[in-house]
Design an enzyme around this catalytic site. Structure first.
Site, PDB file in Angstrom:
ATOM      1  N   CYS A 127       0.796  -1.304  -0.137  1.00  0.00           N
ATOM      2  CA  CYS A 127      -0.005  -0.020   0.040  1.00  0.00           C
ATOM      3  C   CYS A 127       0.772   1.339  -0.148  1.00  0.00           C
ATOM      4  O   CYS A 127       0.452   2.279  -0.739  1.00  0.00           O
ATOM      5  CB  CYS A 127      -1.000   0.128   1.333  1.00  0.00           C
ATOM      6  SG  CYS A 127      -0.197   0.146   2.723  1.00  0.00           S
ATOM      7  N   HIS A 142      -2.559   1.149   7.182  1.00  0.00           N
ATOM      8  CA  HIS A 142      -3.051   1.278   5.837  1.00  0.00           C
ATOM      9  C   HIS A 142      -2.889   2.633   5.093  1.00  0.00           C
ATOM     10  O   HIS A 142      -3.665   3.353   5.896  1.00  0.00           O
ATOM     11  CB  HIS A 142      -4.179   0.503   5.515  1.00  0.00           C
ATOM     12  CG  HIS A 142      -4.684   0.502   3.900  1.00  0.00           C
ATOM     13  ND1 HIS A 142      -3.747  -0.005   3.078  1.00  0.00           N
ATOM     14  CD2 HIS A 142      -5.766   1.036   3.453  1.00  0.00           C
ATOM     15  CE1 HIS A 142      -4.383   0.116   2.039  1.00  0.00           C
ATOM     16  NE2 HIS A 142      -5.461   0.742   2.112  1.00  0.00           N
ATOM     17  N   ASP A 200      -7.775   4.666  -3.464  1.00  0.00           N
ATOM     18  CA  ASP A 200      -6.927   3.532  -2.886  1.00  0.00           C
ATOM     19  C   ASP A 200      -6.345   2.369  -3.804  1.00  0.00           C
ATOM     20  O   ASP A 200      -7.365   1.552  -4.220  1.00  0.00           O
ATOM     21  CB  ASP A 200      -7.469   2.668  -1.606  1.00  0.00           C
ATOM     22  CG  ASP A 200      -6.754   1.917  -0.885  1.00  0.00           C
ATOM     23  OD1 ASP A 200      -5.546   1.725  -1.155  1.00  0.00           O
ATOM     24  OD2 ASP A 200      -7.253   1.267   0.280  1.00  0.00           O
TER      25      ASP A 200
END
Length: 298
Positions: A83, A121, A139
């Site tokens: 991420c 995250h 995202d």
């Protein structure tokens, strides 16, 4: 003055970026405008073009989040990332297009039950001007089948069908300065929490610390288990340890297990072939994948 300060926090100065090379990597072409259609299109193309993987953390070091290193690995190299790598790169791309971007951090809820996890995250809040403007959640680096396929408006209680996936954002009471936003995905006939976040801006220095923790802490699953994902318009392919799962648009799944070497390691030859052929990930010659380490938690 407060508005100016918030704007400065929301949009960092975009670092130097080889935008042409990035757009070629994700096979995107079009008019470079900072509108909602472009945001959604870039989001889809990034997911399809660059895979998710944690091999560098598995081999014992935290990946660099410096833009030149991300370009070398994710853009010019046949590699992916997790991420922090994906969303750091994508934020720079969006800023180059003229979007306002706030970097946020979320608490992952997938598979966590009622446990409160740390904010590990990275995700993005994107501001779009004009008649289709507003705030969008973007995202491109969530390591789960419930991740966003397209950026979606930051609007509570509204279902968004982003490509073949269904998502919605809910508000949840919280003792902090604002209620939480919770991203849910529709899976197996019901809504399931993916992660929770608020709109407090996080800086690159914050993600350097979180990135190091996730990559090197022996309790972090990313430090001891191989993960890879590849998203297409029709399927989602996920490798977790020795388990390979392909999820189709109608929700059906196929699963199989990779071979295992003595001592518990994934068969390196099979894994490297699979990563190359199925995920588009080319590891450096001579790479050996370590055996999974047993932990008491993550």
């Amino acid at each position: 003055m407060a508005h100016d300060t918030a704007s400065a926090a929301r949009t960092a100065v975009a670092p130097q970026l080889d935008l042409d090379a990035y757009l070629a990597r994700i096979s995107w072409s079009g008019e470079r405008r900072a509108d909602a259609d472009t945001l959604r299109s870039l989001h889809r193309a990034h997911l399809r073009g660059i895979p998710f993987e944690n091999v560098q953390a598995l081999l014992g070091s935290a990946p660099s989040l410096a833009l030149p290193d991300l370009e070398a690995k994710l853009v010019r190299g046949r590699r992916g990332g997790y991420c922090f790598e994906h969303n750091t790169l994508f934020a720079a791309v969006l800023e180059a297009f003229g979007f306002g971007v706030t970097r946020l951090a979320a608490r992952v809820r997938v598979g966590g039950g009622s446990a409160i996890r740390p904010r590990t995250h990275m995700l993005l809040l994107v501001e779009v001007a004009g008649e289709d403007g507003g705030s969008y959640l973007a995202d491109v680096g969530f390591g789960a089948v419930g991740g966003l396929y397209e950026a979606i408006p930051l609007v509570p209680e509204t279902e968004a069908r982003d490509g073949v996936r269904r998502h919605r954002l809910l508000r949840e009471p919280h003792h902090g300065l604002e209620d939480l936003w919770v991203l849910q995905a529709f899976q197996d006939g019901e809504w399931a929490d993916q992660y929770a976040f608020n709109r407090e801006p996080y800086e690159p220095a914050d993600f350097e610390v979180i990135n190091w923790h996730i990559a090197t802490n022996p309790r972090s699953p990313f430090s001891h288990t191989l993960y890879a994902q590849r998203t297409t318009a029709e399927t989602h392919l996920a490798l977790s340890g020795r388990t390979l799962v392909e999820t189709y648009a109608d929700g059906t799944r196929e699963e199989r297990s990779l071979a295992e070497e003595p001592g518990g390691a994934v068969d390196t030859e099979e894994a490297i072939r699979l990563l190359s052929e199925e995920f588009g990930i080319e590891l450096p010659p001579g790479t050996r994948l370590p055996a999974a380490r047993r932990t008491s938690g993550s």
